[in-house]
Motif scaffolding. Structure first.
Motif, PDB file in Angstrom:
ATOM      1  N   LEU A  79      46.274  69.635  92.770  1.00 34.27           N
ATOM      2  CA  LEU A  79      47.393  70.419  93.298  1.00 34.27           C
ATOM      3  C   LEU A  79      47.209  71.895  92.966  1.00 34.27           C
ATOM      4  CD1 LEU A  79      50.520  68.242  92.438  1.00 34.27           C
ATOM      5  CD2 LEU A  79      49.828  68.983  94.705  1.00 34.27           C
ATOM      6  N   HIS A  80      46.827  72.167  91.719  1.00 37.47           N
ATOM      7  CA  HIS A  80      46.772  73.553  91.246  1.00 37.47           C
ATOM      8  C   HIS A  80      45.633  74.341  91.885  1.00 37.47           C
ATOM      9  CE1 HIS A  80      47.667  76.798  88.467  1.00 37.47           C
ATOM     10  NE2 HIS A  80      46.367  76.982  88.359  1.00 37.47           N
ATOM     11  N   CYS A  81      44.478  73.704  92.013  1.00 35.91           N
ATOM     12  CA  CYS A  81      43.295  74.456  92.440  1.00 35.91           C
ATOM     13  C   CYS A  81      43.023  74.343  93.934  1.00 35.91           C
ATOM     14  CB  CYS A  81      42.060  74.001  91.674  1.00 35.91           C
ATOM     15  SG  CYS A  81      42.226  74.309  89.921  1.00 35.91           S
ATOM     16  N   LEU A 101      47.094  72.095  82.507  1.00 37.07           N
ATOM     17  CA  LEU A 101      45.628  72.046  82.432  1.00 37.07           C
ATOM     18  C   LEU A 101      45.047  72.289  81.034  1.00 37.07           C
ATOM     19  CD1 LEU A 101      44.755  73.659  85.877  1.00 37.07           C
ATOM     20  CD2 LEU A 101      45.211  71.296  85.295  1.00 37.07           C
ATOM     21  N   PRO A 102      45.616  73.179  80.194  1.00 40.80           N
ATOM     22  CA  PRO A 102      45.021  73.348  78.854  1.00 40.80           C
ATOM     23  C   PRO A 102      45.070  72.073  78.011  1.00 40.80           C
ATOM     24  CG  PRO A 102      46.511  75.161  79.350  1.00 40.80           C
ATOM     25  CD  PRO A 102      46.695  74.151  80.433  1.00 40.80           C
ATOM     26  N   TRP A 103      45.913  71.116  78.390  1.00 43.02           N
ATOM     27  CA  TRP A 103      45.974  69.801  77.740  1.00 43.02           C
ATOM     28  C   TRP A 103      46.252  69.921  76.242  1.00 43.02           C
ATOM     29  CZ3 TRP A 103      47.147  65.767  80.286  1.00 43.02           C
ATOM     30  CH2 TRP A 103      46.930  64.478  79.792  1.00 43.02           C
ATOM     31  N   THR A 146      51.958  73.471  87.566  1.00 44.66           N
ATOM     32  CA  THR A 146      50.781  72.599  87.559  1.00 44.66           C
ATOM     33  C   THR A 146      49.677  73.192  86.690  1.00 44.66           C
ATOM     34  OG1 THR A 146      50.149  73.620  89.651  1.00 44.66           O
ATOM     35  CG2 THR A 146      51.191  71.472  89.779  1.00 44.66           C
ATOM     36  N   GLY A 147      49.574  74.535  86.665  1.00 41.31           N
ATOM     37  CA  GLY A 147      48.561  75.161  85.816  1.00 41.31           C
ATOM     38  C   GLY A 147      48.851  74.958  84.341  1.00 41.31           C
ATOM     39  N   TYR A 148      50.110  74.838  84.028  1.00 36.27           N
ATOM     40  CA  TYR A 148      50.565  74.720  82.647  1.00 36.27           C
ATOM     41  C   TYR A 148      50.039  73.463  81.968  1.00 36.27           C
ATOM     42  CZ  TYR A 148      54.136  75.202  78.961  1.00 36.27           C
ATOM     43  OH  TYR A 148      54.792  75.353  77.780  1.00 36.27           O
ATOM     44  N   LEU A 188      38.857  86.215  81.107  1.00 34.72           N
ATOM     45  CA  LEU A 188      39.263  85.616  82.380  1.00 34.72           C
ATOM     46  C   LEU A 188      40.469  84.709  82.214  1.00 34.72           C
ATOM     47  CD1 LEU A 188      35.802  85.074  83.977  1.00 34.72           C
ATOM     48  CD2 LEU A 188      37.711  86.254  85.024  1.00 34.72           C
ATOM     49  N   ARG A 189      40.491  83.957  81.104  1.00 33.47           N
ATOM     50  CA  ARG A 189      41.625  83.070  80.894  1.00 33.47           C
ATOM     51  C   ARG A 189      42.896  83.888  80.711  1.00 33.47           C
ATOM     52  NH1 ARG A 189      43.376  79.000  76.136  1.00 33.47           N
ATOM     53  NH2 ARG A 189      45.132  78.179  77.325  1.00 33.47           N
ATOM     54  N   ASN A 190      42.805  84.930  79.897  1.00 36.45           N
ATOM     55  CA  ASN A 190      43.989  85.762  79.677  1.00 36.45           C
ATOM     56  C   ASN A 190      44.404  86.457  80.967  1.00 36.45           C
ATOM     57  OD1 ASN A 190      43.906  84.925  77.108  1.00 36.45           O
ATOM     58  ND2 ASN A 190      43.295  86.860  76.213  1.00 36.45           N
ATOM     59  N   LEU A 191      43.407  86.908  81.725  1.00 36.44           N
ATOM     60  CA  LEU A 191      43.714  87.544  83.010  1.00 36.44           C
ATOM     61  C   LEU A 191      44.493  86.577  83.892  1.00 36.44           C
ATOM     62  CD1 LEU A 191      43.221  90.030  84.840  1.00 36.44           C
ATOM     63  CD2 LEU A 191      41.208  88.861  85.709  1.00 36.44           C
ATOM     64  N   HIS A 192      44.003  85.318  83.966  1.00 35.14           N
ATOM     65  CA  HIS A 192      44.655  84.318  84.802  1.00 35.14           C
ATOM     66  C   HIS A 192      46.080  84.080  84.328  1.00 35.14           C
ATOM     67  CE1 HIS A 192      44.304  81.214  87.870  1.00 35.14           C
ATOM     68  NE2 HIS A 192      44.958  80.390  87.076  1.00 35.14           N
ATOM     69  N   ARG A 193      46.257  84.006  83.029  1.00 33.41           N
ATOM     70  CA  ARG A 193      47.572  83.695  82.497  1.00 33.41           C
ATOM     71  C   ARG A 193      48.548  84.858  82.704  1.00 33.41           C
ATOM     72  NH1 ARG A 193      49.030  79.339  78.504  1.00 33.41           N
ATOM     73  NH2 ARG A 193      51.186  79.277  79.169  1.00 33.41           N
ATOM     74  N   TRP A 194      48.091  86.076  82.376  1.00 36.01           N
ATOM     75  CA  TRP A 194      48.984  87.226  82.547  1.00 36.01           C
ATOM     76  C   TRP A 194      49.298  87.442  84.020  1.00 36.01           C
ATOM     77  CZ3 TRP A 194      51.779  89.588  78.989  1.00 36.01           C
ATOM     78  CH2 TRP A 194      51.403  89.461  77.646  1.00 36.01           C
TER      79      TRP A 194
HETATM   80  C1  HEM Z   1      43.229  79.312  94.010  1.00 35.04           C
HETATM   81  C2  HEM Z   1      43.987  79.670  93.046  1.00 35.04           C
HETATM   82  C3  HEM Z   1      43.894  79.187  91.617  1.00 35.04           C
HETATM   83  C4  HEM Z   1      42.886  78.490  90.967  1.00 35.04           C
HETATM   84  C5  HEM Z   1      41.551  78.059  91.531  1.00 35.04           C
HETATM   85  C6  HEM Z   1      43.332  78.266  89.606  1.00 35.04           C
HETATM   86  C7  HEM Z   1      42.605  77.592  88.616  1.00 35.04           C
HETATM   87  C8  HEM Z   1      43.029  77.358  87.332  1.00 35.04           C
HETATM   88  C9  HEM Z   1      42.290  76.665  86.312  1.00 35.04           C
HETATM   89  C10 HEM Z   1      40.885  76.062  86.491  1.00 35.04           C
HETATM   90  C11 HEM Z   1      43.057  76.631  85.190  1.00 35.04           C
HETATM   91  C12 HEM Z   1      42.682  75.969  83.861  1.00 35.04           C
HETATM   92  C13 HEM Z   1      42.165  76.966  82.893  1.00 35.04           C
HETATM   93  C14 HEM Z   1      43.273  77.537  82.068  1.00 35.04           C
HETATM   94  O1  HEM Z   1      44.226  76.793  81.754  1.00 35.04           O
HETATM   95  O2  HEM Z   1      43.188  78.710  81.705  1.00 35.04           O
HETATM   96  C15 HEM Z   1      44.288  77.308  85.492  1.00 35.04           C
HETATM   97  C16 HEM Z   1      45.332  77.509  84.598  1.00 35.04           C
HETATM   98  C17 HEM Z   1      46.557  78.094  84.902  1.00 35.04           C
HETATM   99  N1  HEM Z   1      46.930  78.602  86.142  1.00 35.04           N
HETATM  100 FE1  HEM Z   1      45.746  78.706  87.781  1.00 35.04          FE
HETATM  101  N2  HEM Z   1      44.584  78.803  89.472  1.00 35.04           N
HETATM  102  C18 HEM Z   1      44.962  79.369  90.683  1.00 35.04           C
HETATM  103  C19 HEM Z   1      46.154  80.010  90.985  1.00 35.04           C
HETATM  104  C20 HEM Z   1      47.245  80.131  90.127  1.00 35.04           C
HETATM  105  C21 HEM Z   1      48.527  80.702  90.473  1.00 35.04           C
HETATM  106  C22 HEM Z   1      48.884  81.315  91.834  1.00 35.04           C
HETATM  107  C23 HEM Z   1      49.316  80.604  89.358  1.00 35.04           C
HETATM  108  C24 HEM Z   1      50.751  81.032  89.124  1.00 35.04           C
HETATM  109  C25 HEM Z   1      51.472  81.821  89.829  1.00 35.04           C
HETATM  110  C26 HEM Z   1      48.523  79.981  88.312  1.00 35.04           C
HETATM  111  C27 HEM Z   1      48.975  79.695  87.025  1.00 35.04           C
HETATM  112  C28 HEM Z   1      48.228  79.101  86.020  1.00 35.04           C
HETATM  113  C29 HEM Z   1      48.691  78.894  84.659  1.00 35.04           C
HETATM  114  C30 HEM Z   1      50.067  79.284  84.103  1.00 35.04           C
HETATM  115  C31 HEM Z   1      47.640  78.282  83.962  1.00 35.04           C
HETATM  116  C32 HEM Z   1      47.606  77.913  82.474  1.00 35.04           C
HETATM  117  C33 HEM Z   1      46.871  79.081  81.823  1.00 35.04           C
HETATM  118  C34 HEM Z   1      46.505  78.907  80.376  1.00 35.04           C
HETATM  119  O3  HEM Z   1      47.040  78.039  79.699  1.00 35.04           O
HETATM  120  O4  HEM Z   1      45.675  79.706  79.912  1.00 35.04           O
HETATM  121  N3  HEM Z   1      47.267  79.698  88.821  1.00 35.04           N
HETATM  122  N4  HEM Z   1      44.252  77.740  86.811  1.00 35.04           N
END
Ligand code: HEM
Ligand code: FES
Lengths: 259, 161
Positions: free
Chosen positions: A212-214, A164-166, A160-162, A108-114
């Motif tokens: 902001l991010h979530c 979060l991994p701290w 803003t997501g960037y 899931l984490r990789n999916l979110h990142r890719w």
């Molecule tokens: C409702 C929508 C979203 C939620 C609830 C959400 C939630 C999260 C959470 C909880 C994390 C921390 C876990 C992690 O770092 O892997 C995260 C990381 C991140 N998110 Fe999101 N996110 C959303 C949408 C997006 C969108 C639209 C983008 C970019 C276009 C994005 C880009 C990122 C990036 C780059 C990270 C860092 C990933 C990593 O280091 O693995 N997110 N997000």
């Protein structure tokens, strides 16, 4: 009472179905259009779509793919939120747990990142496509402006997501980024203070970026996307070059345009 | 006749009342916007910062023998005793704020983010940083060295020992 023969009352299942879907089977033109008009998700489509506009080469489906990637990010992000806690003492450990302990966490984490990288890329390509098609011209000029705002929101979500991994990259990336903000001539330091909740990146900054991010940015982006698609319809759908062939139906069909 | 009277009356009265209500509506929207903005900015401004104080203690003179460079990650500064002079340099890169590191072998201060290099006096040896590392006043107060990170002093100032 009327003299008409009394109709048999439909069965329970039929009545439940009718309460949800009001039209009959989509086998007549009328029912087909009713199926589109009476469905919140289908009524995104314009009343009339040209075959030429449906061809892959007309749009490369870039806008739709960007929206689909956003949906993927919302779903995978919601899953990550289950384990991730935005606290300086916990965030990094929670990320490690997601990687090594939680079943499917790494997936899931990789999916979110890719998907995040893909969304930025697709949105950018979509903007390029619109630009090269000159689709930013009237009457679509305001939708171009909305599109640029959506691109900015997408970049802000990535940024803003960037944090979060701290980890080291996140920490210094955001330190450098917010110092760039504070170089803004008017109110730069103020924006930095409000964004970080302090003079440097710390626990306050982590939770602000998390909110902001979530929540805030996805909510604004969702409204923005709705506005964008709605205006796209109202402005007449895909912007096509003037048609020059002899017979549109014949040519598009022979080129394999989808219905 | 009756209808015409009514129409006239409406024309005379309605626009004024409407205008007033519209203006009142816009005004209250403005008040609400300003109020929301004020509350948002006030709420987001941290009332208390749990950050280290500006004036910090750096131990005694004995903790800093000649030739040492001490780095404090918490206070983000170096305490340097060199050529019989004791002084404090900020460890925050003047380019975009990363934490620099003292390199023992080259006796230079390097920034990992974009490669700025500083001398032990804080001068820029290599960009992208344009400004030298700020120097903080350092004073002896009852045997204790006190550094004031809230003020900056000139490049030659130091405690001469
Ligand atoms: C409702 C929508 C979203 C939620 C609830 C959400 C939630 C999260 C959470 C909880 C994390 C921390 C876990 C992690 O770092 O892997 C995260 C990381 C991140 N998110 Fe999101 N996110 C959303 C949408 C997006 C969108 C639209 C983008 C970019 C276009 C994005 C880009 C990122 C990036 C780059 C990270 C860092 C990933 C990593 O280091 O693995 N997110 N997000
Ligand atoms: S922040 Fe030190 S070189 Fe850019």
């Amino acid at each position: 009472m009327s003299s008409f023969p009394k109709k048999k009352r439909p069965g329970f299942a039929k009545r439940v179905w009718r309460s949800i879907v009001r039209h009959g089977a989509p086998n007549t033109n009328r029912n087909r259009s009713l199926a589109v008009f009476t469905n919140l998700f289908l009524h995104i489509h314009p009343v009339k779509v040209r075959r030429r506009a449906m061809r892959f080469r007309a749009t490369y489906y870039l806008g739709g793919l960007t929206a689909a990637t956003f949906f993927l990010l919302v779903v995978s992000g919601a899953f990550l939120m289950i384990y991730y806690r935005p606290d300086p003492l916990r965030a990094y450990g929670d990320m490690k747990d997601l990687q090594y302990v939680v079943w499917m966490g790494r997936f899931l984490r990789n999916l979110h990142r890719w998907a995040a990288h893909t969304m930025v890329l697709l949105a950018f390509l979509h903007l390029c496509r619109v630009f090269f098609a000159a689709a930013y011209k009237p009457p679509r000029e305001f939708n171009w402006v909305i599109g640029v705002v959506l691109m900015g929101l997408t970049l802000l979500l990535s940024y803003t997501g960037y944090l979060l991994p701290w980890d080291q990259l996140a920490f210094w990336g955001v330190s450098v980024g917010t110092n760039i903000i504070s170089a803004m001539p008017a109110g730069g330091d103020m924006v930095k203070l409000l964004l970080l909740g302090g003079t440097g990146v710390g626990g306050n900054a982590l939770i602000r970026f998390y909110v902001l991010h979530c929540f805030i940015l996805p909510a604004v982006l969702t409204v923005g996307i709705a506005l964008h698609i709605w205006r796209f319809r109202k402005d007449g759908g895909v912007c096509l070059p003037p048609y020059e062939g002899p017979d549109q139906q014949a040519t598009t069909a022979s080129k394999g345009g989808s219905p | 006749m009756l209808l015409d009277d009514l129409a006239e009356q409406a024309e005379e009265n309605e626009p004024n009342r409407r205008e007033f209500l519209a203006q009142a509506g816009v005004a209250s929207l403005g008040v609400a916007t300003v109020g929301t903005g004020t509350v948002a900015v006030g709420f987001l401004s941290p009332a208390v910062l749990y950050e280290p104080p500006k004036k910090v203690s750096a131990g005694t003179l004995g903790d800093h023998p000649e030739g040492t460079v001490h780095f404090s990650p918490e206070y983000k500064l170096y305490v340097i005793h060199r050529k019989r002079r004791l002084y404090a340099l900020s460890a925050i890169c003047t380019h975009l704020g990363c934490m620099t590191r003292y390199q023992r072998d080259s006796r230079e201060i390097h920034c990992p983010c974009h490669g700025s290099r500083f001398s032990l006096e804080g001068e820029v040896l290599n960009g992208p940083a344009a400004e030298p590392l700020p120097r903080f006043p350092i004073a002896l107060q009852e045997e204790q060295l006190v550094i004031d990170r809230g003020r900056e002093v000139g490049p030659d100032e130091a405690l001469v020992i």
